[in-house]
Design a protein around this motif. Structure first.
Motif, mmCIF file in Angstrom:
data_model
loop_
_atom_site.group_PDB
_atom_site.id
_atom_site.type_symbol
_atom_site.label_atom_id
_atom_site.label_comp_id
_atom_site.label_asym_id
_atom_site.label_seq_id
_atom_site.Cartn_x
_atom_site.Cartn_y
_atom_site.Cartn_z
ATOM 1 N N UNK A 14 0.834 -1.203 0.000
ATOM 2 C CA UNK A 14 0.000 0.000 0.000
ATOM 3 C C UNK A 14 0.869 1.255 0.000
ATOM 4 N N UNK A 15 1.950 1.253 0.769
ATOM 5 C CA UNK A 15 2.868 2.394 0.781
ATOM 6 C C UNK A 15 3.476 2.605 -0.602
ATOM 7 N N UNK A 16 3.868 1.509 -1.241
ATOM 8 C CA UNK A 16 4.463 1.598 -2.579
ATOM 9 C C UNK A 16 3.471 2.185 -3.575
ATOM 10 N N UNK A 17 2.232 1.718 -3.520
ATOM 11 C CA UNK A 17 1.199 2.236 -4.431
ATOM 12 C C UNK A 17 0.929 3.715 -4.168
ATOM 13 N N UNK A 18 0.923 4.102 -2.911
ATOM 14 C CA UNK A 18 0.703 5.498 -2.552
ATOM 15 C C UNK A 18 1.839 6.377 -3.069
ATOM 16 N N UNK A 19 3.075 5.913 -2.924
ATOM 17 C CA UNK A 19 4.218 6.671 -3.418
ATOM 18 C C UNK A 19 4.201 6.784 -4.939
ATOM 19 N N UNK A 20 3.808 5.725 -5.621
ATOM 20 C CA UNK A 20 3.711 5.758 -7.079
ATOM 21 C C UNK A 20 2.642 6.753 -7.524
ATOM 22 N N UNK A 21 1.502 6.732 -6.859
ATOM 23 C CA UNK A 21 0.421 7.673 -7.203
ATOM 24 C C UNK A 21 0.862 9.112 -6.967
ATOM 25 N N UNK A 22 1.561 9.360 -5.861
ATOM 26 C CA UNK A 22 2.044 10.714 -5.570
ATOM 27 C C UNK A 22 3.081 11.148 -6.600
ATOM 28 N N UNK A 23 3.964 10.239 -6.986
ATOM 29 C CA UNK A 23 4.989 10.565 -7.994
ATOM 30 C C UNK A 23 4.347 10.886 -9.334
ATOM 31 N N UNK A 24 3.353 10.110 -9.726
ATOM 32 C CA UNK A 24 2.663 10.371 -10.996
ATOM 33 C C UNK A 24 1.940 11.712 -10.967
ATOM 34 N N UNK A 25 1.342 12.029 -9.836
ATOM 35 C CA UNK A 25 0.642 13.311 -9.703
ATOM 36 C C UNK A 25 1.624 14.475 -9.803
ATOM 37 N N UNK A 26 2.772 14.353 -9.140
ATOM 38 C CA UNK A 26 3.766 15.419 -9.201
ATOM 39 C C UNK A 26 4.317 15.573 -10.617
ATOM 40 N N UNK A 27 4.547 14.471 -11.300
ATOM 41 C CA UNK A 27 5.017 14.530 -12.693
ATOM 42 C C UNK A 27 3.991 15.231 -13.578
ATOM 43 N N UNK A 28 2.722 14.952 -13.361
ATOM 44 C CA UNK A 28 1.672 15.612 -14.152
ATOM 45 C C UNK A 28 1.655 17.111 -13.888
ATOM 46 N N UNK A 29 1.867 17.510 -12.643
ATOM 47 C CA UNK A 29 1.914 18.939 -12.298
ATOM 48 C C UNK A 29 3.097 19.604 -12.986
ATOM 49 N N UNK A 30 4.258 18.974 -12.914
ATOM 50 C CA UNK A 30 5.460 19.530 -13.538
ATOM 51 C C UNK A 30 5.258 19.664 -15.039
ATOM 52 N N UNK A 31 4.753 18.621 -15.671
ATOM 53 C CA UNK A 31 4.552 18.662 -17.127
ATOM 54 C C UNK A 31 3.544 19.741 -17.526
#
Length: 101
Positions: A14-31
């Motif tokens: 669950x922690x891994x999935x949460x970190x992946x979701x947060x990373x994807x969200x941050x990448x979308x913001x940056x892009x």
């Protein structure tokens, strides 16, 4: 906001999935920011250089330092290849964005 999450024990998965979701969200913001800056530079044409365009964008939309640094690096890396620095329609914004720099 995430106090409930801190109090709750999460499995490693669950922690891994949460970190992946947060990373994807941050990448979308940056892009999104990178795309917006490149659009801004395209709109302004040759009225301002890329450094001043980035400065104006960061003034209009303040962001966390690590996001700002990432956006700046990506814009600088893509600016030449994006072709947004070509001459635009006239010089309709001449001296509007210049403050003696």
């Amino acid at each position: 906001m995430f106090d409930w999450l801190r109090r709750r024990r999460l499995s490693n998965e669950a922690k891994r999935k949460l970190l992946i979701a947060a990373a994807r969200a941050e990448e979308a913001i940056v892009e999104t920011h990178v795309s917006n800056v490149l659009d801004l530079m395209d709109l302004l044409g040759n009225e301002v250089d890329v450094d001043r365009g980035l400065e104006l964008y960061h003034e209009m939309l303040p962001m966390e330092e690590h996001i700002s640094t990432t956006v700046t690096n990506r814009v600088l890396a893509r600016y030449e290849s994006a072709g947004v620095h070509s001459a635009a329609s006239g010089r309709r914004f001449e001296n509007v964005f210049r403050d003696g720099r």
